[in-house]
Design an enzyme around this catalytic site. Structure first.
Site, mmCIF file in Angstrom:
data_model
loop_
_atom_site.group_PDB
_atom_site.id
_atom_site.type_symbol
_atom_site.label_atom_id
_atom_site.label_comp_id
_atom_site.label_asym_id
_atom_site.label_seq_id
_atom_site.Cartn_x
_atom_site.Cartn_y
_atom_site.Cartn_z
ATOM 1 N N ASP A 177 0.809 -1.231 0.000
ATOM 2 C CA ASP A 177 0.000 0.000 0.000
ATOM 3 C C ASP A 177 0.840 1.278 0.000
ATOM 4 O O ASP A 177 0.661 2.147 0.862
ATOM 5 C CB ASP A 177 -0.912 0.025 1.245
ATOM 6 C CG ASP A 177 -1.982 -1.049 1.209
ATOM 7 O OD1 ASP A 177 -2.209 -1.625 0.142
ATOM 8 O OD2 ASP A 177 -2.582 -1.298 2.265
ATOM 9 N N LYS A 213 -0.873 -8.680 -1.196
ATOM 10 C CA LYS A 213 -2.233 -8.139 -1.304
ATOM 11 C C LYS A 213 -2.154 -6.729 -1.891
ATOM 12 O O LYS A 213 -1.363 -5.911 -1.446
ATOM 13 C CB LYS A 213 -2.902 -8.086 0.074
ATOM 14 C CG LYS A 213 -4.364 -7.665 0.017
ATOM 15 C CD LYS A 213 -4.974 -7.532 1.396
ATOM 16 C CE LYS A 213 -4.672 -6.217 2.056
ATOM 17 N NZ LYS A 213 -5.277 -5.029 1.424
ATOM 18 N N LYS A 233 -13.105 -5.809 -1.986
ATOM 19 C CA LYS A 233 -14.327 -5.853 -1.166
ATOM 20 C C LYS A 233 -15.574 -5.727 -2.041
ATOM 21 O O LYS A 233 -16.384 -4.802 -1.900
ATOM 22 C CB LYS A 233 -14.297 -4.763 -0.101
ATOM 23 C CG LYS A 233 -13.110 -4.912 0.852
ATOM 24 C CD LYS A 233 -13.106 -3.881 1.939
ATOM 25 C CE LYS A 233 -12.004 -4.106 2.957
ATOM 26 N NZ LYS A 233 -10.634 -3.870 2.466
ATOM 27 N N ASP A 251 -21.703 -5.334 -4.852
ATOM 28 C CA ASP A 251 -22.694 -4.749 -5.765
ATOM 29 C C ASP A 251 -23.695 -5.822 -6.195
ATOM 30 O O ASP A 251 -23.710 -6.923 -5.630
ATOM 31 C CB ASP A 251 -21.943 -4.136 -6.971
ATOM 32 C CG ASP A 251 -22.635 -2.893 -7.509
ATOM 33 O OD1 ASP A 251 -23.846 -2.957 -7.774
ATOM 34 O OD2 ASP A 251 -21.962 -1.864 -7.685
ATOM 35 N N PRO A 289 -5.757 -8.735 8.990
ATOM 36 C CA PRO A 289 -5.045 -7.463 8.837
ATOM 37 C C PRO A 289 -5.190 -6.654 10.132
ATOM 38 O O PRO A 289 -6.032 -6.964 10.972
ATOM 39 C CB PRO A 289 -5.818 -6.769 7.712
ATOM 40 C CG PRO A 289 -7.199 -7.341 7.791
ATOM 41 C CD PRO A 289 -7.153 -8.656 8.502
ATOM 42 N N GLY A 318 1.010 -4.238 6.195
ATOM 43 C CA GLY A 318 1.434 -3.255 5.204
ATOM 44 C C GLY A 318 2.416 -2.252 5.756
ATOM 45 O O GLY A 318 3.632 -2.469 5.769
ATOM 46 N N ARG A 319 1.886 -1.144 6.273
ATOM 47 C CA ARG A 319 2.733 -0.002 6.622
ATOM 48 C C ARG A 319 3.841 -0.321 7.615
ATOM 49 O O ARG A 319 4.932 0.255 7.522
ATOM 50 C CB ARG A 319 1.850 1.146 7.144
ATOM 51 C CG ARG A 319 1.012 1.772 6.039
ATOM 52 C CD ARG A 319 -0.122 2.584 6.604
ATOM 53 N NE ARG A 319 -1.111 1.756 7.282
ATOM 54 C CZ ARG A 319 -2.190 2.227 7.908
ATOM 55 N NH1 ARG A 319 -2.412 3.519 7.939
ATOM 56 N NH2 ARG A 319 -3.057 1.413 8.479
HETATM 57 P P1 XMP Z 1 -1.749 -1.919 7.318
HETATM 58 O O1 XMP Z 1 -0.855 -0.880 6.733
HETATM 59 O O2 XMP Z 1 -2.742 -1.382 8.290
HETATM 60 O O3 XMP Z 1 -2.568 -2.474 6.029
HETATM 61 O O4 XMP Z 1 -0.986 -3.096 7.850
HETATM 62 C C1 XMP Z 1 -3.674 -3.326 6.109
HETATM 63 C C2 XMP Z 1 -4.244 -3.560 4.746
HETATM 64 O O5 XMP Z 1 -5.367 -4.420 4.867
HETATM 65 C C3 XMP Z 1 -6.555 -3.713 4.485
HETATM 66 N N1 XMP Z 1 -7.508 -4.003 5.533
HETATM 67 C C4 XMP Z 1 -8.534 -4.807 5.428
HETATM 68 N N2 XMP Z 1 -8.954 -5.542 4.394
HETATM 69 N N3 XMP Z 1 -10.685 -6.351 5.774
HETATM 70 C C5 XMP Z 1 -10.045 -6.309 4.580
HETATM 71 O O6 XMP Z 1 -10.470 -6.989 3.636
HETATM 72 C C6 XMP Z 1 -10.313 -5.642 6.835
HETATM 73 O O7 XMP Z 1 -10.881 -5.716 7.912
HETATM 74 C C7 XMP Z 1 -9.182 -4.832 6.637
HETATM 75 N N4 XMP Z 1 -8.522 -4.054 7.479
HETATM 76 C C8 XMP Z 1 -7.479 -3.555 6.757
HETATM 77 C C9 XMP Z 1 -6.214 -2.254 4.412
HETATM 78 O O8 XMP Z 1 -7.021 -1.588 3.473
HETATM 79 C C10 XMP Z 1 -4.770 -2.330 4.035
HETATM 80 O O9 XMP Z 1 -4.657 -2.564 2.632
#
Ligand code: XMP
Length: 261
Positions: free
Chosen positions: A32, A60, A94, A97, A215, A238-239
């Site tokens: 990301d 991802k 996600k 629709d 996540p 991610g971050r």
């Molecule tokens: P970070 O930087 O917070 O990134 O480690 C997390 C990544 O996961 C996504 N994200 C989610 N995706 N359900 C999902 O399908 C979730 O509950 C969720 N929480 C975080 C977020 O957009 C980022 O890409």
């Protein structure tokens, strides 16, 4: 019938489990980056996939890359690289629709090279998610359902109580979604690492039949030591890795903690 020389492509669930075992890592990198210049964004993303690939089991993607780089151009290049390095890829779109639109969304992500997509069970089956599962079965791809998201507001929807009008029994929304994931034979469910107790609980419903993807570690507040004991199958990070001083060291450290917990 479509013939495919590479059997690893045929089943996302098996492929990612195999990669996890071989690389000793259940970390899926959330790629990301928010670099404003598209060329730099592409170059940095390539470099990161290459350097971290031995230490992760999947990548991802999110709109962070699809919007600025384009699905069939920059993102496709990254997907080709990811695949060449033996890693499966997930598009965290996600899907949410009506059926015909869902099919189109899934079709394009799968055609570009994604191995799995995320989808929202709130929209239901008929003329909704049935189209996503249908095309994923046709193309041997994966579908991962949201069961309990990682952000603070998740409680407002996923933890609401719902009464079954036939039995008058009351359930939590996330319990219903976990049951739907079993019924629809999803390839995975997302349960936030920020709610380790929910991971335990949902794991009991799923009974090991569907892997859990979590996540929310690091920046969102999920504690790796706590969540590593929670029996989640995959950790999406991610971050905390991308912006670490030394991303390789960071991902190694996460692996070490997870593997010794
Ligand atoms: P970070 O930087 O917070 O990134 O480690 C997390 C990544 O996961 C996504 N994200 C989610 N995706 N359900 C999902 O399908 C979730 O509950 C969720 N929480 C975080 C977020 O957009 C980022 O890409």
């Amino acid at each position: 019938m479509m013939l495919c020389a590479d059997m690893t492509n045929k089943n996302f669930r098996r492929w990612i489990a195999k990669t996890k075992k071989e690389r000793g890592s259940n970390i899926i990198l959330a790629l990301d980056y928010t670099i404003p210049n598209p060329r730099e964004l592409l170059l940095q993303s390539k470099k990161t996939i290459e350097t971290l690939s031995p230490h992760i089991c999947g990548v991802k993607f999110n709109r962070h890359l699809v919007l600025p780089l384009g699905l069939y151009s920059g993102v496709k290049e990254l997907l080709d690289l990811t695949r060449t390095l033996g890693l499966p890829s997930i598009m965290d779109c996600k899907i949410n629709d009506i059926g015909s639109t869902n099919r189109m969304i899934a079709h394009h992500y799968y055609t570009a090279g994604f191995d799995a997509v995320t989808a929202n069970p709130f929209i239901g089956w008929e003329d909704g998610l049935n189209q996503v599962f249908k095309i994923s079965n046709e193309l041997n791809k994966g579908v991962i359902l949201l069961v309990y998201m990682s952000h603070k507001g998740a409680v407002e929807g996923y933890a609401q109580r719902v009464k079954n009008p036939n039995t008058n029994k009351v359930y939590f929304q996330y319990q219903i979604f976990a049951e739907k994931a079993l019924k629809w034979d999803a390839d995975g469910v997302v349960v936030g690492a920020t709610y380790p107790q929910k991971i335990f609980e949902i794991n009991k419903i799923l009974n090991g039949k569907i892997p859990i993807y979590s996540p929310g570690i690091g920046v969102q507040g999920g504690n790796i030591e706590l969540v590593a004991k929670s029996r989640s199958d995959y950790f999406i990070i991610g971050r905390s890795i991308l912006y670490a001083k030394d991303p390789i060291q960071s991902v190694r450290k996460f692996n070490e903690i997870i593997n010794t917990s």
